[in-house]
Design an enzyme around this catalytic site. Sequence first.
Site, PDB file in Angstrom:
ATOM      1  N   ASP A 179     -28.578 -72.651  85.898  1.00  0.00           N
ATOM      2  CA  ASP A 179     -28.527 -74.107  85.817  1.00  0.00           C
ATOM      3  C   ASP A 179     -29.433 -74.542  84.671  1.00  0.00           C
ATOM      4  O   ASP A 179     -30.661 -74.464  84.764  1.00  0.00           O
ATOM      5  CB  ASP A 179     -28.987 -74.738  87.134  1.00  0.00           C
ATOM      6  CG  ASP A 179     -28.881 -76.252  87.110  1.00  0.00           C
ATOM      7  OD1 ASP A 179     -27.746 -76.770  87.133  1.00  0.00           O
ATOM      8  OD2 ASP A 179     -29.934 -76.920  87.043  1.00  0.00           O
ATOM      9  N   GLU A 231     -22.513 -73.883  83.613  1.00  0.00           N
ATOM     10  CA  GLU A 231     -21.701 -75.084  83.698  1.00  0.00           C
ATOM     11  C   GLU A 231     -21.177 -75.486  82.326  1.00  0.00           C
ATOM     12  O   GLU A 231     -21.808 -75.199  81.300  1.00  0.00           O
ATOM     13  CB  GLU A 231     -22.514 -76.245  84.278  1.00  0.00           C
ATOM     14  CG  GLU A 231     -22.731 -76.174  85.772  1.00  0.00           C
ATOM     15  CD  GLU A 231     -23.453 -77.403  86.288  1.00  0.00           C
ATOM     16  OE1 GLU A 231     -22.851 -78.179  87.047  1.00  0.00           O
ATOM     17  OE2 GLU A 231     -24.627 -77.586  85.932  1.00  0.00           O
ATOM     18  N   ASP A 283     -32.356 -77.936  91.357  1.00  0.00           N
ATOM     19  CA  ASP A 283     -31.818 -77.024  90.355  1.00  0.00           C
ATOM     20  C   ASP A 283     -31.519 -75.650  90.947  1.00  0.00           C
ATOM     21  O   ASP A 283     -30.530 -75.005  90.566  1.00  0.00           O
ATOM     22  CB  ASP A 283     -32.799 -76.897  89.187  1.00  0.00           C
ATOM     23  CG  ASP A 283     -33.005 -78.218  88.463  1.00  0.00           C
ATOM     24  OD1 ASP A 283     -32.090 -79.064  88.538  1.00  0.00           O
ATOM     25  OD2 ASP A 283     -34.054 -78.409  87.827  1.00  0.00           O
TER      26      ASP A 283
END
Length: 448
Positions: A215, A309, A391
Site C-alpha cells: 500500500d 494498486e 494502511d
Amino acid sequence: MKVTQAYRYALDPTPGQAAALASHCGAARFAFNWGLGVVKVALSQREAEKSYGVPEEHLTDVAWSLYGLRRAWNATKGVVAPWWADNSKEAYNSGLDNLARALKNWSASRNGTRQGRKIGFPRFKSKHRAALSCRFTTGAIRLEADRRQVTLPRLGTIRTAESTRKLARHLERGTGRILSATVRREGGRWLVAFTCEIDRTDRIPVKPDGVVGVDLGVKELAVLSTGEVVANPKHHRSALRRLRRLNKRLSRRVGPHNSGGARREPSARWAATTAALGKAHARVANQRRDGLHKLTSRLAQTYGTVVVEDLNVSGMLANRRLARVVADAGMAEARRQLAYKTIWSGGRLIVADRWFPSSKTCSGCGAVKAKLALSERTYACAECGLVAARDHNAALNLAALAADVAQSRGETLNARRGAVRPSTRAGRAPVKREPRKRGTLRCKPEAV
C-alpha cells in the site's frame, strides 16, 4: 532471458571535451529545428494548395519519416550548416530521429490510434531552455579496459567519474551488447547512458510462493501486508529550505528577460545561481530514485507475487494541497520499477483495479464501509470488531487479491480476457461506490 537495459554513468570530461559534448548536443538541436521548419513550410504549402482546389494526388508531399528527413538534410547541409563536419553525423541524426518520433506521435494522437493524453504539434527547441542531449547508434562506442573510460564517436575517450564494471562484466562474458549511447547534461554534470541488450540469468525469488501487498502512500512510503512499514524520507521537503533560498537569490539576479519580457544578456551571478538550483533539484531526484530502486529491488527479489494498486497519481497531482507530497513520494515510479523488476526476478506483479476499495474493506470479515475519511488512520470494523492500522488493512486486502486471480479461470486467461471480481470471507464482493468505465478489469496481472 534477453532484456533491453540501460546503464548510466557520470562523466568527468576535460574542458575541451565538455565543449565538444555541448557542440554535439547543439548540433542535434539545430537539426531538429531545421527539420521542423521544413515540415511546417511543407504543411503550409499543402494547406494553401488545398484552398486553391489542387487535387489530393498533386499536393506537396510532406516527408517527416527519419529516412525522408535525413535525405533532405544530406542534400542541403552544406548550405544550411557549412560547419556540419565539426560534429559526428550521429548528432544530426539524433535530432532528426527525435523530430520523426515527435511527428509520428502527434499524428497518431490526432488520429486516435495512440492512447493517452493528446499530444501537441512539436515546437522549436530553445538554445537557452532545451536540455542538452545527443544519441550515438553507430561508430566507436565501447568501454575501455581500465573500466574508468568510455569511447564515443568523434569525442574520443572520456574519463568516467565512477567505475563501469557492471556493464563491463557483461561485455566480457558475451552476455551484453551495446545498442546505443546517449550523452546528456543534467544537474550540472555530463552523463552517458548505454542502452544494451543483456542476456539475464533466469532467477527465482527468495520466497517464490510468497505474496505481499504493498500500500503506497504519502505519510508512509509503503506499508506491506507483512506488517513492515517503509518510512517516507521526503527528500524534497528536507531540501525545501535550500531550494527556497536559491529561488529567492535567483529572483534578485539580472536574468535573461527584463520586466517587459525583452531578451537581454543574463549576468554571471544569475548563471551561477541557476546552476546551483539545478544541482539541488538533481540531488533530490537522485535521492528519491535511489530509495525507490532499493525498495522495489528488495520486494521483487524476495516475493514471488507483488500486489499494488492502480493509483490515479495524475489526478492527485491536480490537487494543490497534495501535489507536492505526492510528487515527492514517487508512487508512479515505484510501480513502473516493479513492473519490470518482477519479470527479471521470475515473479509477477498484480495491479488492483483503481476502484477496488482496499482501505474500506475489512481484511477479517470482508465488510465494506460506505465512507471512510482520509483523516481516519485506524480501521475499526463494526461487524467483526477488527481494529487495525488503515494502511496495513489495505495491504492485507491487496495480498488477498492474489488468491482471487489465481483461482478464477487461470491466470493467463484472466490477464487477457476476463475480469476478476474479488471475493471475501463473508461471500461479498467489495466494490467502491464510485462508478467505473465498462470493460475495465478489477485486477490485472502485469506479468504471469
